[in-house]
Structure formats: C-alpha cells, structure tokens
Scaffold this active site. Structure first.
Site, PDB file in Angstrom:
ATOM      1  N   ASP A  71      25.210  44.287  -2.277  1.00 46.12           N
ATOM      2  CA  ASP A  71      24.136  43.184  -2.785  1.00 46.12           C
ATOM      3  C   ASP A  71      23.440  44.479  -4.069  1.00 46.12           C
ATOM      4  O   ASP A  71      22.881  45.497  -3.720  1.00 46.12           O
ATOM      5  CB  ASP A  71      23.237  42.727  -2.004  1.00 46.12           C
ATOM      6  N   SER A 121      21.433  36.444  -6.592  1.00 43.56           N
ATOM      7  CA  SER A 121      22.428  36.766  -5.498  1.00 43.56           C
ATOM      8  C   SER A 121      23.076  35.166  -5.081  1.00 43.56           C
ATOM      9  O   SER A 121      24.055  35.295  -4.559  1.00 43.56           O
ATOM     10  CB  SER A 121      21.882  37.139  -4.413  1.00 43.56           C
ATOM     11  N   PHE A 288      19.303  41.322  14.569  1.00 43.39           N
ATOM     12  CA  PHE A 288      18.700  42.412  15.107  1.00 43.39           C
ATOM     13  C   PHE A 288      17.507  42.876  14.472  1.00 43.39           C
ATOM     14  O   PHE A 288      16.944  43.953  14.688  1.00 43.39           O
ATOM     15  CB  PHE A 288      19.953  43.374  14.712  1.00 43.39           C
TER      16      PHE A 288
END
Length: 506
Positions: A71, A121, A288
């Site tokens: 990205d 994005s 996570f």
C-alpha cells in the site's frame, strides 16, 4: 557507532573493508569494488541479457494466484527500500534487489480513479480485485454508484476475484498488516459505498441496503467463504463493552466465525497463531491488534506490552500452508498496509522498513509454492509524494544527510540557506516547517521518529498520482508488460486461472 534500535541504522551496516566511516561523520568512502571496471559492467550486462533470453513464457493454466499489494509502495519507495535492504545486509545498497525485483516480467500501472487524478486505496483495490475502475472511497461498487449512498447498491455491486474463486471450489484468503476492514483487504470480500463503514457503529441512519464491512467477512462469497483472514482491526469485530469493541449491534463476529464451520479457529496473537494445528483447521481468523498492526520497526524494536504480533512473512507462510490443502488451488491477497501509513506520517523509516518486510514475505511465498503453477504478482495500489534527491555519494546511509561524491569531503552538502539536508523528503506533510529550517545532525536525520522535510504543510502527507510498478512470475506472468490500466491486473489473474469462464460468468 549508534544502534539500529536507537537512532540510526548505520551500526547495522558493517561494511568492513568496503566502507570506512567514523563516529563524527558516518559516511562511506567509495572503493574499487563499488566502482567496478569496464569488464565487470560489460559482464554483468551480458549476464542480464542471457537471463532474459533464457526466460520462456509459461502458458499453462495457473492453479494458484498470490497478489501482493504494498500500500503506497511507489517507485521511489521501491528504490529507497532496495537501498535500505542492501545496507541492512552490510552492502552499499544501490546494487541490491528486493526479492520481487528479480521477477522476469514488469509493467507500469496507471492508478487514477474514474473521478480522481490522484487515487485512494478503496478505488484502486477495487480495480485490482474486480477488473473495473471506479470512484474514490468505495469498495467493490461500480463507477455509477454514488459514494455514501445505498440507493441502487445491488445493481452496482461488483464481483471480486475471491467470489469467482469460491464459486469454482478454490480456497481464498486475505492477509494484511492493516485492519482487515481497511480499504485494500476489504476489497477481497466486501461491498460498501463508503470505505469507512468498517463496523455497524459507523453506518449512517440512511444506510438501508448496506452492511458494515466487518460483518461481510463471514459471507460465503458464492462458495464456503474465506478460509484465511489474518490482520488487525479486532475492535470492528467485537461488541462495545468487550475489550475495545466498537460494534453497537451486540454481535461478536469472532464467535460467529468460530460457529460458522466445524474446525474454524480464531487467534489474537502470534504465539497462538504459531500453535494452530492447520491440518485440523477448516477456517482461520487472526486479529492481532484492535486497530492496525504495529509497524515492522516497532514490532521488532519496541514491542508493545501485549503479546508479540506475527510478522507479515509469518502470516503469509501460515496462509499459504492453510490454503495449499485445497487441491483445487487458491487465491490469496497479501497487503503490506503500513508502508502507506508511514508515508502519511512523513516518516520514511517506518514506511521503508515495512516495504522491506513485504519483500521478505514475497520471498517466503515464492520459496513455498511451485512457480510453474502459481502466479505471483507484486504491485502497489498507489504512490506517495516521496522523493530521493540531492546528489548523495554512493552508499550514503539512506536516511542520512546528503554527503557529496568528492572523496576528500566527509561533510554534508549545504543548501542555499547554509544548512544540510537529507536524501529523502516529501512534497507535503507533517515535515513541513514554518519559518527557518532547522540544521539537522546525522543523528537527528536518522532517528526512528524523524519526519523528513516537506514543502507544503498538510495534515497528512498525500498519495502521489504517478504510475506504480507490477512485478510478475509464474503462469502467464509475461502478460505483465508495457503500461496498463490498473484494472488489467485483475484480467491477468482472470486469464491465468481461466477464472470467470470456469465460473460460468462469461
């Protein structure tokens, strides 16, 4: 010498006889090995041509496809990350290659959205995953769908690669160091006219016909749904009042994942991920962090008080081991999401270390699969306004002050204001200063938290609009050539897998 985990990378660059520096001026001296000879450069060029001549197109139908997305990993980021990677290996850096830069086929990709010269994005990830270019800020909706509107959403919903793959019995997965509900990973499995509708608490009142992104990770996608989803974003999956949950509907999506299929597993830290028995696992969800996962530099050097997070390479390895159980093949998208965030913060150290981490993940993936039947593509969704400039000496520490080529000088070059400057900089962002520019020392320039100087003061450094690179290896990788629209990446994957035809969609 200074420590890499403190303020500089130079102590990690043990160049022995090739590089000489001192504590006051940690700048390399040019050596005969670095300069090369007429004969060595000719030999290197001939070897490069021989390697290209030996490469023959592989036109067999691919069994698997892995799409890596860095990205914000534009060409200037690739160059700087390549140098950093080499310097961390004890080399000058410029001669180095990131793992995927050795792939045999390369193209340039145009990244604009249909309504924006410089993209975001969401629109770019939609193009990569559906084959259709669309607007800024939307996930898998067509160019006629208005942003933040649910009207006619069904008619304008696009089908992503994962849905075609699930339809023909392939396994599918997504891995990201960002929130799994963030724009790029969300494009693997979700539909939304607004990229920030990540949990139900973000939905506006007039959102009938739309669903939050997190809840869609449970969808079957025309098959039995994602087999693997590893990344951050735990808060979007948990009800308010549970840990740091953001959901207002009371749903605990981690428990729904566990109930979705016999053998489904959910884990929340790296130790638990490493302990998973993949042979008995049918579906694996790993979340996570409550938001984005740590930057790679922080994950290694400044671990949080919570349990240690897995690396991008470790998540990629787990995903491939999980998906490879399917004899029908798999589609996996892996995002190095925090390259983008480091750049937005004007902090090249974190951005580039995450780009190096992506390179390591690609190397791990390539070592695990049969490249005669697995197509691996590496690209970026967009670039950033990130520059490499100033005529620094060969081997100059990539985060350091520009030091001239002249061998007798070990002092940094001075700008017209009489002050030194760094090789790396940004067109805009947090690093812009009002009034007089500070005079940096080498130590300050190479500090982990240093924000490289920018020209225009903005709340966040912005994306860039130039083309990004595409690297390819495996079946039909030779289709990665020339300059292409971003949606063509999807069509390379489609052609390699014969995907839509097998799914009966054309």
């Amino acid at each position: 010498m200074r420590s890499v985990c403190g303020t500089a990378i130079v102590s990690a660059i043990a160049w022995t006889t090739a590089i000489s520096m001192d504590d006051e001026n940690p700048v390399p001296s040019l050596t005969p090995e670095m300069l090369g000879t007429n004969q060595s450069w000719l030999a290197d060029g001939e070897a490069a041509i021989a390697a290209r001549l030996a490469n023959t197109p592989n036109t067999r139908q691919a069994k698997n496809v892995i799409l890596f997305v860095g990205d914000g990993m534009g060409v200037s980021t690739l160059t700087a990350a390549r140098i950093l990677d080499g310097q961390l290996k004890g080399e000058p850096g410029e001669e180095n290659y990131l793992s995927f830069e050795k792939f045999p086929h390369t193209a340039l990709v145009k990244t604009y959205n249909v309504d924006a010269q410089v993209p975001d994005s969401a629109g770019t990830a939609t193009a990569l995953n559906t084959g259709i270019k669309t607007r800024v800020g939307v996930i898998n909706t067509g160019p006629l769908q208005q942003q933040r509107s649910c009207e006619n959403i069904t008619a304008n919903t696009l089908t992503p690669i994962a849905a075609y793959a699930e339809n023909i019995g392939m396994s599918t997965g997504v891995v990201s160091t960002a929130r799994l509900t963030h724009a790029t990973p969300a494009a693997v499995y979700a539909v939304s006219p607004a990229r920030n509708w990540e949990s139900d608490s973000a939905l506006p009142e007039n959102s009938e016909g739309c669903r939050d992104i997190a809840s869609q990770i449970l969808d079957d996608l025309g098959g039995n749904g994602l087999e693997v989803a590893l990344g951050g974003g735990r808060s979007n999956f948990l009800p308010s009042g549970t840990e740091k949950g953001w959901r207002s509907d009371g749903r605990d999506l981690t428990q729904e994942w566990l109930a979705s299929r016999d053998g489904a597993v959910y884990v929340a830290d790296g130790e638990a991920l490493a302990a998973v028995d993949l042979d008995s696992t049918s579906r694996l969800l790993g979340l996570f962090d409550h938001s984005h996962m740590d930057f790679e530099l922080d994950r290694i050097e400044r671990p949080s008080m919570e349990k240690v997070q897995p690396s991008l390479s470790e998540m990629t390895e787990t995903a491939i081991n999980m998906l490879s159980k399917d004899d029908d093949g798999f589609y996996l998208m892996v995002e190095g999401g925090r390259v983008d965030h480091g750049h937005h913060a004007g902090n090249a150290q974190r951005a580039l270390h995450d780009a190096v981490a992506l390179s390591k993940a690609v190397e791990k993936a390539a070592s695990m699969v049969d490249l005669s039947e697995t197509l691996i593509l590496v690209t970026a969704d967009h670039s950033h306004v990130f520059t490499i400039a100033g005529y620094p000496r060969r081997g100059n520490p990539i985060f350091g002050l520009v030091t001239p080529i002249e061998l007798e000088s070990n002092e940094p070059l001075l700008a017209r204001d009489g002050k030194p400057y760094t090789t790396l900089g940004y067109h805009n962002g947090h690093g812009a200063v009002e009034g007089e520019r500070p005079a940096l020392t080498q130590e300050e320039a190479q500090a982990i938290d240093h924000m490289q100087q920018a020209l225009v003061p903005t709340r966040s450094e912005t994306h860039g609009g130039e083309d990004v690179a595409l690297f390819a290896i495996g079946p039909w990788s030779h289709l990665a050539t020339g300059t292409m629209e971003q949606n063509v990446v999807f069509h390379i994957i489609d052609h390699a897998l014969n995907l839509r035809k097998r799914a009966g969609k054309r």
